[in-house]
Design a protein around this motif. Structure first.
Motif, PDB file in Angstrom:
ATOM      1  N   VAL A 129       0.844  -1.200   0.000  1.00  0.00           N
ATOM      2  CA  VAL A 129       0.000   0.000   0.000  1.00  0.00           C
ATOM      3  C   VAL A 129       0.877   1.246   0.000  1.00  0.00           C
ATOM      4  O   VAL A 129       0.629   2.204  -0.744  1.00  0.00           O
ATOM      5  N   PRO A 134      -2.728  -0.253  -6.017  1.00  0.00           N
ATOM      6  CA  PRO A 134      -4.146   0.126  -5.897  1.00  0.00           C
ATOM      7  C   PRO A 134      -5.052  -1.053  -5.542  1.00  0.00           C
ATOM      8  O   PRO A 134      -5.839  -1.518  -6.361  1.00  0.00           O
ATOM      9  N   PHE A 135      -4.964  -1.507  -4.318  1.00  0.00           N
ATOM     10  CA  PHE A 135      -5.868  -2.574  -3.854  1.00  0.00           C
ATOM     11  C   PHE A 135      -7.324  -2.095  -3.872  1.00  0.00           C
ATOM     12  O   PHE A 135      -7.590  -0.895  -3.757  1.00  0.00           O
ATOM     13  N   ARG A 137     -10.893  -1.149  -2.553  1.00  0.00           N
ATOM     14  CA  ARG A 137     -11.262  -0.460  -1.314  1.00  0.00           C
ATOM     15  C   ARG A 137     -12.768  -0.399  -1.132  1.00  0.00           C
ATOM     16  O   ARG A 137     -13.529  -0.517  -2.086  1.00  0.00           O
ATOM     17  N   GLU A 138     -13.156  -0.190   0.101  1.00  0.00           N
ATOM     18  CA  GLU A 138     -14.568  -0.005   0.411  1.00  0.00           C
ATOM     19  C   GLU A 138     -14.890   1.481   0.324  1.00  0.00           C
ATOM     20  O   GLU A 138     -13.992   2.307   0.210  1.00  0.00           O
ATOM     21  N   TYR A 139     -16.184   1.810   0.463  1.00  0.00           N
ATOM     22  CA  TYR A 139     -16.560   3.219   0.315  1.00  0.00           C
ATOM     23  C   TYR A 139     -15.957   4.103   1.400  1.00  0.00           C
ATOM     24  O   TYR A 139     -15.737   5.283   1.187  1.00  0.00           O
ATOM     25  N   GLY A 141     -13.040   4.057   2.274  1.00  0.00           N
ATOM     26  CA  GLY A 141     -11.647   4.312   1.939  1.00  0.00           C
ATOM     27  C   GLY A 141     -10.687   3.262   2.454  1.00  0.00           C
ATOM     28  O   GLY A 141      -9.481   3.318   2.188  1.00  0.00           O
ATOM     29  N   LEU A 142     -11.210   2.289   3.235  1.00  0.00           N
ATOM     30  CA  LEU A 142     -10.321   1.257   3.781  1.00  0.00           C
ATOM     31  C   LEU A 142     -10.271   0.042   2.837  1.00  0.00           C
ATOM     32  O   LEU A 142     -11.074  -0.084   1.921  1.00  0.00           O
ATOM     33  N   LEU A 143      -9.323  -0.832   3.110  1.00  0.00           N
ATOM     34  CA  LEU A 143      -9.080  -1.954   2.193  1.00  0.00           C
ATOM     35  C   LEU A 143     -10.199  -2.988   2.252  1.00  0.00           C
ATOM     36  O   LEU A 143     -10.716  -3.315   3.325  1.00  0.00           O
TER      37      LEU A 143
ATOM     38  N   ALA B 140      -1.494  -0.450   6.782  1.00  0.00           N
ATOM     39  CA  ALA B 140      -2.110  -0.127   5.493  1.00  0.00           C
ATOM     40  C   ALA B 140      -3.383   0.695   5.642  1.00  0.00           C
ATOM     41  O   ALA B 140      -3.636   1.603   4.856  1.00  0.00           O
ATOM     42  N   ASN B 141      -4.194   0.402   6.643  1.00  0.00           N
ATOM     43  CA  ASN B 141      -5.465   1.114   6.777  1.00  0.00           C
ATOM     44  C   ASN B 141      -5.317   2.503   7.393  1.00  0.00           C
ATOM     45  O   ASN B 141      -6.309   3.210   7.568  1.00  0.00           O
ATOM     46  N   PRO B 144      -6.292   5.863   4.286  1.00  0.00           N
ATOM     47  CA  PRO B 144      -7.552   5.653   3.566  1.00  0.00           C
ATOM     48  C   PRO B 144      -7.504   6.345   2.207  1.00  0.00           C
ATOM     49  O   PRO B 144      -6.849   7.370   2.055  1.00  0.00           O
ATOM     50  N   VAL B 145      -8.147   5.732   1.226  1.00  0.00           N
ATOM     51  CA  VAL B 145      -8.201   6.324  -0.113  1.00  0.00           C
ATOM     52  C   VAL B 145      -9.654   6.315  -0.563  1.00  0.00           C
ATOM     53  O   VAL B 145     -10.311   5.272  -0.498  1.00  0.00           O
ATOM     54  N   ASN B 146     -10.123   7.460  -1.005  1.00  0.00           N
ATOM     55  CA  ASN B 146     -11.471   7.555  -1.552  1.00  0.00           C
ATOM     56  C   ASN B 146     -11.650   6.498  -2.649  1.00  0.00           C
ATOM     57  O   ASN B 146     -10.790   6.354  -3.508  1.00  0.00           O
ATOM     58  N   LYS B 147     -12.766   5.764  -2.602  1.00  0.00           N
ATOM     59  CA  LYS B 147     -12.920   4.630  -3.520  1.00  0.00           C
ATOM     60  C   LYS B 147     -12.861   5.051  -4.987  1.00  0.00           C
ATOM     61  O   LYS B 147     -12.265   4.376  -5.816  1.00  0.00           O
ATOM     62  N   ALA B 150      -9.348   5.527  -5.868  1.00  0.00           N
ATOM     63  CA  ALA B 150      -8.661   4.231  -5.921  1.00  0.00           C
ATOM     64  C   ALA B 150      -9.001   3.508  -7.227  1.00  0.00           C
ATOM     65  O   ALA B 150      -8.136   2.916  -7.865  1.00  0.00           O
ATOM     66  N   MET B 154      -6.501   2.517 -10.240  1.00  0.00           N
ATOM     67  CA  MET B 154      -6.406   1.146 -10.759  1.00  0.00           C
ATOM     68  C   MET B 154      -6.576   1.135 -12.282  1.00  0.00           C
ATOM     69  O   MET B 154      -5.876   0.405 -12.988  1.00  0.00           O
ATOM     70  N   LEU B 188      -3.271   8.962  -5.727  1.00  0.00           N
ATOM     71  CA  LEU B 188      -3.202   8.324  -4.411  1.00  0.00           C
ATOM     72  C   LEU B 188      -2.439   9.206  -3.422  1.00  0.00           C
ATOM     73  O   LEU B 188      -1.455   9.846  -3.805  1.00  0.00           O
ATOM     74  N   GLN B 190      -0.351   8.333  -1.273  1.00  0.00           N
ATOM     75  CA  GLN B 190       1.033   7.883  -1.160  1.00  0.00           C
ATOM     76  C   GLN B 190       1.945   8.593  -2.158  1.00  0.00           C
ATOM     77  O   GLN B 190       3.152   8.703  -1.947  1.00  0.00           O
TER      78      GLN B 190
END
Lengths: 638, 246
Positions: A129, A134-135, A137-139, A141-143, B140-141, B144-147, B150, B154, B188, B190
């Motif tokens: 990460v 780019p894993f 993610r949920e809404y 923002g977490l994995l 990792a958590n 947070p990344v806005n979906k 993200a 991707m 991202l 990062q």
């Protein structure tokens, strides 16, 4: 058995790795600059190791046969990567991941290695990460996580259907950064064809520049092989066309023992062979079995279209035989069941070597949109290859060779029996026992490269700080180069009548028939003779075009196939000595009520083969497997 | 099916190449394009000729190793498809098929249909990464990344680095390739810290390698086997201006 020292640290399982890390010998930064490491292979294990070692200050050289390190076959993994993060709060833990992996491997892996793998799994996700992988993610923002391969917890991280690609590009970016900084020298389009040993230690390699054909001598204080698996011994597999055993095999011939060569994973859901011209097989993600139902006609040779076969004339054999797991039965069990029904003459499609994977019920139950949202890209891929629409006609699938659990024997440090030579990722044997779980290959490759080798290699290199780089005009280098050159000239001099592919296909047929999904003593003995004959014929009758001093794809292939033929024989030997059925190794003589019968009393060991000479028998060494933290249990999916 | 093939043969980087005619028969419609090439090569070897060299590896459309200009288009006639995922049913029986290497000054021919795409690696080495060493990271958590971001990242990250965008472009621009990596990391959190240095270094390296400029013809997007969007180029330009002006 004293030759095999697995060097497992003392103490309780949970603290072995942390204690090891606290006490392992270190190399000071000024000395790291003077130590050179050769890494062969640039997949997940090789790239991650190269980047991490270069960050530490070692001088690193990386070799790959492709035109860029980003192409290694790790890139093709679809499903995901396991990690014991317990982000889903569903009861996952390091111990559970460890236990599932040992059990899934049918109790033929080493406890301490597997526990360490589970332990570092969480660090891998953090690392990736941070690199910008780019894993999903949920809404919030977490994995996101999903359950994979029948696991009871959701511990699989994924990036669409391209997890392997994204993880490899992450490792490649870390490697690229080190190349840009001048800490790693990259050799693309180079193939390692010899290991150089001096005073019993690995000290370098001979590599062939695939563009010019020039043989090059490279020195290293240590040599690391991260060269993947040997599934292409079967000719047809889901591996990339270039995947080969050559580097590992050359190391084996120089003293590295080869462990458990007979453990080959056959994946149940692949697109079936369509004709003799077939060059490789394509895997369809296992996730399809979450909603698809597997069946064949009850009648032999039933050539009716699937829609014309009424419900009561269909045999949903996985649901019938394994009611509690049904279509989600593990890979080895599902694969064997498919072979059985095809052997009974109930296979479908042109060749009769396929079974249906039917989504009609799922579409009825969920609607086409939901099925499309879940599997749309896989359905498109299938249609692209077969020209059939799986929304209307059931998919046809058949098992294919996918992964090899066997590989070079390594100790806890990932060092082979040849001092100074390491093996990482699929190239070693260490973590998956007799059967690998889904989403665990990516985990192991990155664990070895990012988090294990950077510590363990220091243990060896701390003893090498007084070793000056050995000039590559040392007699050992010249001798190895000459051996490589002689072999190439020998291949070119045969000038026979059959192509390299002719031999490779024949070898593949022998391996698939006698050393594939099910094996028996009689067949294995026959296979051994057939391979010997084929190998003899190869050296008398192969035709390799072109010369050595040029870009010569035919010559590259010839060298690889020559090594596959020697490996094939060892696989057969290994399958023959293992008088039990375990994991992916199924011996028809050893079963109980149609199910695999393991023999823990006699076969709870790693078989590690020592090379003597081509055409002489290899010597079997055994590393006993001791289970202190888990108890032997029979896998039952009924 | 049968085909007339016109294939570029070139012994090595120094020699001049030429188109050579081959006829091939008894081709199954379900055969892949590269399997057809395999059969041709087997026939050549049996005749004592040298096989045609071409890059390929995974044959699943993901490694980016295969290339080839087929009938004037990188990766051939099908949209969103690599050469290795073409099937002979995508061609007409009796057709003449022109097979050439990717053409761009920055991609010199090595042999026959094989070109050197090392320039792409050097662009990534110049800045296509986040500078983070192994181990020095947080949970990792904690990032947070806005979906939506993200997902966009991707989309850009799906680039396989095959070079079709360069081969398709009349200017041989590498903008789509470079912008895909710039975008992935710009989207991202990062990638923020080094955003400025990254885009400057990568664009500079792209120019050094001899790729042409982007004139927005959109040929790259049309031919990209992974359907990478040209909007990434707009994002790269925005990042570049931010880096130079702000």
């Amino acid at each position: 058995m004293a030759v095999l020292d697995s060097k497992i640290p003392d103490g309780p399982l949970e603290t072995k790795w942390s204690n090891y890390k606290s006490h392992v010998k270190l190399v000071n930064p000024a000395n790291k600059r003077k130590l050179e490491i050769i890494i062969v292979g640039s997949g997940l294990a090789g790239s991650s190791a190269a980047a991490s070692l270069a960050e530490l200050g070692y001088k690193v050289k990386v070799f790959c046969y492709q035109d860029s390190p980003r192409r290694a076959h790790s890139i093709a993994a679809q499903g995901g990567i396991n990690a014991a993060k317990n982000y889903k709060n569903d009861g996952d833990s390091v111990f559970r991941l460890f236990y599932d992996t040992v059990k899934g491997g049918d109790f033929r892996s080493r406890e301490a290695n597997v526990y360490r793998l589970a332990e570092v799994s969480a660090n891998i996700i953090d690392q990736c990460v941070a690199q910008g992988v780019p894993f999903a993610r949920e809404y919030g923002g977490l994995l996101d996580n999903r359950s994979f391969g029948g696991a009871q917890v959701s511990r699989t991280f994924y990036a669409r259907g391209q997890t392997g690609q994204q993880l490899l590009l992450g490792a490649y970016s870390a490697l690229s950064r080190q190349i840009g900084l001048g800490n790693v020298t990259m050799y693309n389009r180079h193939e390692m064809i010899e290991v150089v040993t001096i005073d019993g230690k690995a000290r370098g390699i001979i590599a062939r520049n695939l563009v010019t054909g020039k043989l090059e001598r490279h020195f290293g204080h240590a040599v690391v092989l991260a060269t993947g698996g040997y599934g292409n011994v079967f000719f047809l597999s889901t591996n990339a066309m270039g995947c080969n055993v050559t580097a590992a095999w050359k190391a084996h011939k120089k003293g590295a023992f080869f462990a458990n060569p007979c453990y080959t994973q056959i994946h149940p859901t692949c697109v079936p062979v369509s004709g003799d011209y077939q060059s490789k097989l394509t895997l369809m993600s296992e996730s399809l079995r979450n909603d698809g139902r597997v069946w064949v006609p009850k009648k032999q040779g039933d050539k009716r279209a699937p829609k014309d076969i009424p419900e009561d004339e269909r045999d949903y054999y996985l649901e019938r035989k394994y009611p509690s797991f049904g279509n989600l039965s593990p890979r080895d069990i599902s694969s064997r069941a498919a072979k059985e029904v095809c052997d009974e003459g109930r296979g479908v499609g042109k060749s009769g070597l396929a079974v249906y994977l039917d989504f009609a019920d799922a579409i009825k139950r969920l609607g086409k949109e939901v099925v499309e949202a879940r599997y749309g890209n896989l359905f498109d891929m299938y249609k692209h290859i077969t020209n059939e629409n799986p929304y209307e006609v059931p998919m046809r699938i058949y098992p294919a060779v996918h992964y090899t659990m066997g590989g070079l024997w390594v100790d806890y440090n990932l060092m082979t029996t040849l001092p100074g030579l390491y093996a990482l990722g699929e190239c070693n044997f260490s973590d998956h026992g007799a059967n690998r779980l889904g989403a665990s290959a990516l985990m192991q490759g990155l664990a070895d490269g990012y988090f294990v080798l950077p510590y363990t290699i220091g243990d060896y290199l701390s003893g090498e700080i007084f070793t000056k780089p050995i000039p590559t005009d040392h007699p050992a280098f010249l001798e190895s180069e000459k051996a490589a050159k002689d072999r190439i000239e020998k291949l070119l001099a045969v000038k026979g009548n059959k192509t390299v592919d002719d031999f490779h296909k024949e070898l593949g047929k022998i391996m698939w028939e006698y050393c594939g999904m099910s094996r028996n003593a009689e067949g294995l003995k026959k296979a051994k003779q057939l391979i010997k004959q084929l190998r003899a014929e190869f050296w008398k009758n192969v035709r390799v075009t072109g010369g050595n001093d040029e870009f010569n794809v035919d010559l590259e292939k010839a060298g690889r196939v020559a090594d596959f033929m020697e490996l094939g024989e060892l696989m057969v030997d290994d399958a023959l000595q293992r008088n039990e059925s375990c994991g992916a190794h199924f011996r028809v003589e050893y079963q109980e009520e149609g199910e695999a019968k393991r023999n823990d009393a006699e076969y709870a060991y790693v078989s590690a083969w020592e090379h003597t000479a081509v055409d002489s028998e290899s010597i079997l060494h055994k590393e006993p497997l001791v289970f202190e933290n888990v108890h032997f249990a029979t896998r039952s999916y009924k | 099916m049968k085909f007339n093939l016109k294939i570029w043969r070139q012994k090595n980087a120094q020699s001049t190449g030429k188109m050579v005619d081959y006829a091939i028969d008894n081709i199954d419609a379900d055969m892949s394009f590269l399997e057809m090439m395999d059969i041709l090569n087997e026939q050549l070897i049996n005749k004592g000729d040298e096989p045609i060299a071409y890059d390929h590896d995974c044959r699943e459309g993901i490694c980016g190793m295969c290339s080839m200009h087929i009938n004037g288009r990188p990766h051939g006639p099908m949209h969103g498809t690599t050469t290795c995922q073409l099937y002979m049913r995508n061609f007409t029986d009796g057709e003449t098929i022109y097979i050439e290497p990717f053409r761009a000054n920055a991609f010199p021919v090595i042999r026959d249909l094989v070109v050197d795409r090392g320039a792409f690696d050097r662009i990534i080495q110049a800045g296509g990464f986040v500078s983070v060493n192994t181990g020095q990271v947080q949970d990792a958590n904690n990032i947070p990344v806005n979906k939506a971001d993200a997902d966009l990242a991707m989309d850009a990250a799906a680039c396989i680095g095959c070079g079709a965008c360069v081969a398709a472009c009349k200017n041989s621009s590498a903008s789509l390739f470079v912008s895909a990596k710039v975008s992935q990391l710009a989207l991202l959190p990062q990638g923020q810290i080094e955003a400025k240095e990254r885009v400057l270094a990568m664009v500079n390296q792209m120019d050094e390698e001899g790729f042409g400029s982007c004139t927005n013809t959109g040929a790259c997007e049309a031919e990209c086997p992974k359907e990478i969007s040209i909007s990434n180029i707009a994002r790269m330009n925005r990042e570049y201006y931010k880096a130079t002006l702000l």
